[in-house]
Design a protein around this motif. Sequence first.
Motif, PDB file in Angstrom:
ATOM      1  N   GLU A  20       0.812  -1.212   0.000  1.00 17.85           N
ATOM      2  CA  GLU A  20       0.000   0.000   0.000  1.00 17.85           C
ATOM      3  C   GLU A  20       0.848   1.266   0.000  1.00 17.85           C
ATOM      4  O   GLU A  20       0.378   2.341  -0.394  1.00 17.85           O
ATOM      5  CB  GLU A  20      -0.924  -0.010   1.219  1.00 17.85           C
ATOM      6  N   ALA A  21       2.097   1.151   0.411  1.00 21.23           N
ATOM      7  CA  ALA A  21       2.970   2.325   0.492  1.00 21.23           C
ATOM      8  C   ALA A  21       3.267   2.931  -0.871  1.00 21.23           C
ATOM      9  O   ALA A  21       3.417   4.147  -0.980  1.00 21.23           O
ATOM     10  CB  ALA A  21       4.271   1.964   1.199  1.00 21.23           C
ATOM     11  N   ALA A  22       3.340   2.108  -1.912  1.00 22.55           N
ATOM     12  CA  ALA A  22       3.698   2.627  -3.242  1.00 22.55           C
ATOM     13  C   ALA A  22       2.641   3.585  -3.795  1.00 22.55           C
ATOM     14  O   ALA A  22       2.988   4.699  -4.218  1.00 22.55           O
ATOM     15  CB  ALA A  22       3.974   1.477  -4.204  1.00 22.55           C
ATOM     16  N   PRO A  23       1.343   3.234  -3.828  1.00 23.20           N
ATOM     17  CA  PRO A  23       0.379   4.229  -4.306  1.00 23.20           C
ATOM     18  C   PRO A  23       0.287   5.439  -3.378  1.00 23.20           C
ATOM     19  O   PRO A  23       0.112   6.566  -3.844  1.00 23.20           O
ATOM     20  CB  PRO A  23      -0.946   3.466  -4.378  1.00 23.20           C
ATOM     21  N   LEU A  24       0.455   5.223  -2.078  1.00 22.93           N
ATOM     22  CA  LEU A  24       0.451   6.344  -1.139  1.00 22.93           C
ATOM     23  C   LEU A  24       1.605   7.295  -1.428  1.00 22.93           C
ATOM     24  O   LEU A  24       1.453   8.518  -1.341  1.00 22.93           O
ATOM     25  CB  LEU A  24       0.503   5.840   0.301  1.00 22.93           C
ATOM     26  N   ALA A  25       2.748   6.763  -1.816  1.00 24.10           N
ATOM     27  CA  ALA A  25       3.901   7.602  -2.159  1.00 24.10           C
ATOM     28  C   ALA A  25       3.592   8.475  -3.381  1.00 24.10           C
ATOM     29  O   ALA A  25       4.007   9.642  -3.441  1.00 24.10           O
ATOM     30  CB  ALA A  25       5.132   6.736  -2.414  1.00 24.10           C
ATOM     31  N   THR A  26       2.849   7.932  -4.346  1.00 26.14           N
ATOM     32  CA  THR A  26       2.458   8.732  -5.513  1.00 26.14           C
ATOM     33  C   THR A  26       1.539   9.869  -5.095  1.00 26.14           C
ATOM     34  O   THR A  26       1.693  11.009  -5.550  1.00 26.14           O
ATOM     35  CB  THR A  26       1.771   7.842  -6.572  1.00 26.14           C
ATOM     36  N   VAL A  27       0.594   9.577  -4.220  1.00 29.48           N
ATOM     37  CA  VAL A  27      -0.306  10.622  -3.723  1.00 29.48           C
ATOM     38  C   VAL A  27       0.495  11.700  -2.996  1.00 29.48           C
ATOM     39  O   VAL A  27       0.289  12.895  -3.220  1.00 29.48           O
ATOM     40  CB  VAL A  27      -1.393  10.013  -2.800  1.00 29.48           C
ATOM     41  N   GLN A  28       1.431  11.288  -2.143  1.00 29.58           N
ATOM     42  CA  GLN A  28       2.232  12.276  -1.418  1.00 29.58           C
ATOM     43  C   GLN A  28       3.083  13.101  -2.369  1.00 29.58           C
ATOM     44  O   GLN A  28       3.246  14.307  -2.183  1.00 29.58           O
ATOM     45  CB  GLN A  28       3.104  11.596  -0.363  1.00 29.58           C
ATOM     46  N   ALA A  29       3.615  12.477  -3.417  1.00 28.65           N
ATOM     47  CA  ALA A  29       4.397  13.217  -4.410  1.00 28.65           C
ATOM     48  C   ALA A  29       3.533  14.276  -5.103  1.00 28.65           C
ATOM     49  O   ALA A  29       3.988  15.400  -5.350  1.00 28.65           O
ATOM     50  CB  ALA A  29       4.994  12.256  -5.437  1.00 28.65           C
ATOM     51  N   MET A  30       2.280  13.934  -5.389  1.00 25.98           N
ATOM     52  CA  MET A  30       1.369  14.897  -6.002  1.00 25.98           C
ATOM     53  C   MET A  30       1.088  16.049  -5.042  1.00 25.98           C
ATOM     54  O   MET A  30       1.109  17.218  -5.431  1.00 25.98           O
ATOM     55  CB  MET A  30       0.066  14.201  -6.414  1.00 25.98           C
ATOM     56  N   LEU A  31       0.854  15.739  -3.768  1.00 25.36           N
ATOM     57  CA  LEU A  31       0.588  16.790  -2.780  1.00 25.36           C
ATOM     58  C   LEU A  31       1.812  17.675  -2.556  1.00 25.36           C
ATOM     59  O   LEU A  31       1.685  18.890  -2.409  1.00 25.36           O
ATOM     60  CB  LEU A  31       0.117  16.171  -1.465  1.00 25.36           C
ATOM     61  N   ASP A  32       3.000  17.062  -2.547  1.00 25.93           N
ATOM     62  CA  ASP A  32       4.231  17.847  -2.414  1.00 25.93           C
ATOM     63  C   ASP A  32       4.395  18.787  -3.611  1.00 25.93           C
ATOM     64  O   ASP A  32       4.758  19.956  -3.450  1.00 25.93           O
ATOM     65  CB  ASP A  32       5.457  16.934  -2.303  1.00 25.93           C
ATOM     66  N   ALA A  33       4.110  18.276  -4.815  1.00 23.61           N
ATOM     67  CA  ALA A  33       4.213  19.101  -6.026  1.00 23.61           C
ATOM     68  C   ALA A  33       3.205  20.247  -5.979  1.00 23.61           C
ATOM     69  O   ALA A  33       3.527  21.371  -6.367  1.00 23.61           O
ATOM     70  CB  ALA A  33       4.004  18.240  -7.270  1.00 23.61           C
ATOM     71  N   LEU A  34       1.994  19.970  -5.489  1.00 26.08           N
ATOM     72  CA  LEU A  34       0.994  21.026  -5.343  1.00 26.08           C
ATOM     73  C   LEU A  34       1.511  22.107  -4.396  1.00 26.08           C
ATOM     74  O   LEU A  34       1.432  23.299  -4.694  1.00 26.08           O
ATOM     75  CB  LEU A  34      -0.317  20.441  -4.817  1.00 26.08           C
ATOM     76  N   GLY A  35       2.057  21.696  -3.264  1.00 22.45           N
ATOM     77  CA  GLY A  35       2.597  22.651  -2.297  1.00 22.45           C
ATOM     78  C   GLY A  35       3.740  23.479  -2.854  1.00 22.45           C
ATOM     79  O   GLY A  35       3.881  24.652  -2.516  1.00 22.45           O
ATOM     80  N   ASN A  36       4.519  22.855  -3.725  1.00 18.16           N
ATOM     81  CA  ASN A  36       5.654  23.560  -4.351  1.00 18.16           C
ATOM     82  C   ASN A  36       5.261  24.288  -5.626  1.00 18.16           C
ATOM     83  O   ASN A  36       6.115  24.894  -6.273  1.00 18.16           O
ATOM     84  CB  ASN A  36       6.772  22.571  -4.656  1.00 18.16           C
ATOM     85  N   ARG A  37       3.995  24.176  -6.001  1.00 15.64           N
ATOM     86  CA  ARG A  37       3.483  24.758  -7.253  1.00 15.64           C
ATOM     87  C   ARG A  37       4.323  24.303  -8.447  1.00 15.64           C
ATOM     88  O   ARG A  37       4.658  25.091  -9.331  1.00 15.64           O
ATOM     89  CB  ARG A  37       3.427  26.264  -7.159  1.00 15.64           C
ATOM     90  N   ASP A  38       4.627  23.024  -8.454  1.00 15.10           N
ATOM     91  CA  ASP A  38       5.446  22.430  -9.508  1.00 15.10           C
ATOM     92  C   ASP A  38       4.536  21.642 -10.451  1.00 15.10           C
ATOM     93  O   ASP A  38       4.249  20.467 -10.227  1.00 15.10           O
ATOM     94  CB  ASP A  38       6.509  21.523  -8.877  1.00 15.10           C
ATOM     95  N   LYS A  39       4.065  22.305 -11.505  1.00 16.19           N
ATOM     96  CA  LYS A  39       3.135  21.686 -12.456  1.00 16.19           C
ATOM     97  C   LYS A  39       3.701  20.420 -13.075  1.00 16.19           C
ATOM     98  O   LYS A  39       2.983  19.438 -13.243  1.00 16.19           O
ATOM     99  CB  LYS A  39       2.802  22.655 -13.595  1.00 16.19           C
ATOM    100  N   GLU A  40       4.991  20.475 -13.454  1.00 11.45           N
ATOM    101  CA  GLU A  40       5.593  19.329 -14.123  1.00 11.45           C
ATOM    102  C   GLU A  40       5.662  18.119 -13.200  1.00 11.45           C
ATOM    103  O   GLU A  40       5.344  16.999 -13.602  1.00 11.45           O
ATOM    104  CB  GLU A  40       6.979  19.679 -14.664  1.00 11.45           C
ATOM    105  N   ALA A  41       6.045  18.330 -11.944  1.00 10.69           N
ATOM    106  CA  ALA A  41       6.114  17.226 -10.988  1.00 10.69           C
ATOM    107  C   ALA A  41       4.715  16.693 -10.695  1.00 10.69           C
ATOM    108  O   ALA A  41       4.518  15.482 -10.555  1.00 10.69           O
ATOM    109  CB  ALA A  41       6.799  17.668  -9.704  1.00 10.69           C
ATOM    110  N   MET A  42       3.748  17.588 -10.629  1.00 11.67           N
ATOM    111  CA  MET A  42       2.376  17.156 -10.382  1.00 11.67           C
ATOM    112  C   MET A  42       1.867  16.345 -11.574  1.00 11.67           C
ATOM    113  O   MET A  42       1.281  15.273 -11.398  1.00 11.67           O
ATOM    114  CB  MET A  42       1.482  18.358 -10.121  1.00 11.67           C
ATOM    115  N   ALA A  43       2.086  16.842 -12.781  1.00 10.07           N
ATOM    116  CA  ALA A  43       1.648  16.135 -13.989  1.00 10.07           C
ATOM    117  C   ALA A  43       2.281  14.753 -14.079  1.00 10.07           C
ATOM    118  O   ALA A  43       1.643  13.809 -14.575  1.00 10.07           O
ATOM    119  CB  ALA A  43       1.967  16.955 -15.234  1.00 10.07           C
TER     120      ALA A  43
END
Length: 142
Positions: A20-43
Amino acid sequence: MMSAFLIAAALQSASISAEEAAPLATVQAMLDALGNRDKEAMAATLLPTATATHVADGKVRQFPMTDFLATIKPSPQKFEEPIYDPLVRVDGDLAFVWAAYDFRIDGKIHHCGTDLIDLVRVEGQWKIASIAWNQRSDCPAR
């Protein structure tokens, strides 16, 4: 790295398995990218056809995540979206994450709610297929 810390903490709590940690890591990466306003990382965390559903004040809005990405702009404000007590389920190449969240601007809670995120594994990587969230202002203290 903040996301690695959060994933490790979830694993230690015994509520999240290694699978379960692997999909959770993807979600956290998306949230981190949102916080950093990093469109490319979020995409990079999203399927190209990913969708969003936002529920607030009795209104439902659905839109492509590409529309959401277009709204992300640099700002001096600091955004954070910590999630709490994630429920993660995995079946083969399909997963979902359900978690309470707070959305903070400059450290102050702006709103809160629940995130529901559907993921699929594509060529060994988890990608977000859809995101749904509700939003309210009566946020609990955490």
